[in-house]
Design an enzyme around this catalytic site. Structure first.
Site, PDB file in Angstrom:
ATOM      1  CB  VAL A  70      -1.037  -0.029   1.333  1.00  0.00           C
ATOM      2  CG1 VAL A  70      -2.067  -1.088   1.349  1.00  0.00           C
ATOM      3  CG2 VAL A  70      -0.189   0.215   2.556  1.00  0.00           C
ATOM      4  CE1 TYR A 169       1.200   0.093  15.074  1.00  0.00           C
ATOM      5  CE2 TYR A 169       0.412   1.516  17.126  1.00  0.00           C
ATOM      6  CZ  TYR A 169      -0.127   0.754  16.098  1.00  0.00           C
ATOM      7  OH  TYR A 169      -1.189  -0.315  15.476  1.00  0.00           O
TER       8      TYR A 169
HETATM    9  C1  BGC Z   1      -0.824  -2.333  19.387  1.00  0.00           C
HETATM   10  C2  BGC Z   1      -0.512  -3.331  19.941  1.00  0.00           C
HETATM   11  C3  BGC Z   1      -0.723  -2.824  21.143  1.00  0.00           C
HETATM   12  C4  BGC Z   1      -2.228  -2.140  21.701  1.00  0.00           C
HETATM   13  C5  BGC Z   1      -3.006  -1.626  23.088  1.00  0.00           C
HETATM   14  C6  BGC Z   1      -2.035  -1.538  18.888  1.00  0.00           C
HETATM   15  O1  BGC Z   1      -2.533  -0.005  18.442  1.00  0.00           O
HETATM   16  O2  BGC Z   1      -0.448  -2.242  17.857  1.00  0.00           O
HETATM   17  O3  BGC Z   1       0.246  -3.732  19.816  1.00  0.00           O
HETATM   18  O4  BGC Z   1      -0.820  -3.606  21.780  1.00  0.00           O
HETATM   19  O5  BGC Z   1      -2.079  -0.701  20.573  1.00  0.00           O
HETATM   20  O6  BGC Z   1      -1.623  -0.903  23.372  1.00  0.00           O
END
Ligand code: BGC
Length: 271
Positions: A70, A169
């Site tokens: 993507v 992330y």
């Molecule tokens: C992550 C997980 C995590 C969760 C809560 C998600 O967005 O990908 O690894 O367990 O958030 O923290």
């Protein structure tokens, strides 16, 4: 005798990115069970994508696996062309593909920063743009839906909860949140709805280490007021609702499906 209602997504065509495992697979199956034909997108592991396609077919649904990274403009373009050639158009896009490359910030490489931003954020931009162009070309299809098109962006509780050791992330999901809201604002006059689902801890391969042993799960449950780790199906149910006319007046919203993880569980006593 009352006649049964048709499934809520009857006749609609959905594309779910990253649908060969975890939340994406559950969303693809839930949309198919609600009557949609579903493209099961994957970037690697054709076998797992085929297995999702077969599970959908075995349950009486229709699905098609299409490979595309993507974050690559040319591959996204080719995937949409293949879907539209097969089924005529698209009604529902679920921007689900995402990954984690965790590291403390001082050790995080530019490559891992870039990879996560490319897939989790740029991927949502590229797929949304392709879907929106097709929604506008096709126009309203009142027999199918009250909206010209629906986009669901998979965000995370980490679009609001900072997450040490996961800066790439968390930044990508914060970006998804504003991308979603800006698209919703821009496209509402065209009757295109854009919303997000922000899952909390859901049992999938991405966070296996956090729930696979009883000790790890007990630690994780301290962060979840509802005291259970989520299942991928919890997200599937939310996606069906956001894709259907039952949510026709909902746009620009983020639905937190997290057992209360965003409720500051550390403050349940004192403060
Ligand atoms: C992550 C997980 C995590 C969760 C809560 C998600 O967005 O990908 O690894 O367990 O958030 O923290």
């Amino acid at each position: 005798m009352s006649s049964a209602n048709p499934p809520v997504l009857q006749g609609q065509r959905a594309l779910v990115t990253g649908a060969n495992s975890g939340i994406g697979a559950a969303v693809a199956k839930a949309l198919a069970a609600a009557g949609a034909r579903v493209v099961v997108n994957y970037s690697s592991s054709a076998e797992r994508a085929q297995s999702v396609v077969q599970q959908i077919a075995a349950a009486g649904g229709e699905a098609l696996a299409i490979r595309a990274n993507v974050s690559r403009e040319d591959e996204v373009k080719a995937m949409f062309a293949q879907m539209i050639a097969a089924w005529g158009s698209i009604d529902i896009l679920v921007n689900n593909a995402g990954l984690q490359k965790d590291a403390p910030l001082v050790e995080m490489t530019l490559a891992d920063w870039q990879l996560v931003l490319d897939v989790n954020l740029t991927g949502q931009f590229l797929c949304s743009r392709a879907a929106i162009r097709e929604f506008i070309r096709r126009g309203m299809a009142p027999d199918l839906s009250r909206a010209v098109g629906k986009i669901i962006c998979m965000s995370s509780v980490h679009d609001v909860i900072p997450w040490a050791g996961h800066a790439n992330y968390a930044a990508s999901k914060g970006g998804v949140s504003m991308l979603m809201k800006t698209m919703a604002q821009e496209l509402a006059p065209r009757h295109i709805r854009v919303n997000a689902i922000a899952p909390g801890a859901i049992k999938t391969p991405i966070n296996k280490a956090a729930w696979e042993t009883p000790a790890a799960e007990a630690e994780l449950l301290k962060l979840i007021p509802y005291r259970r780790v989520g299942e991928p199906e919890d997200i599937g149910h939310a996606a069906v609702w956001l894709a259907s006319d039952a949510s026709d007046y909902v746009t620009g919203s983020t639905l937190y499906v997290d057992g209360g993880m965003t409720l500051y569980p550390g403050f349940d006593q004192g403060g």
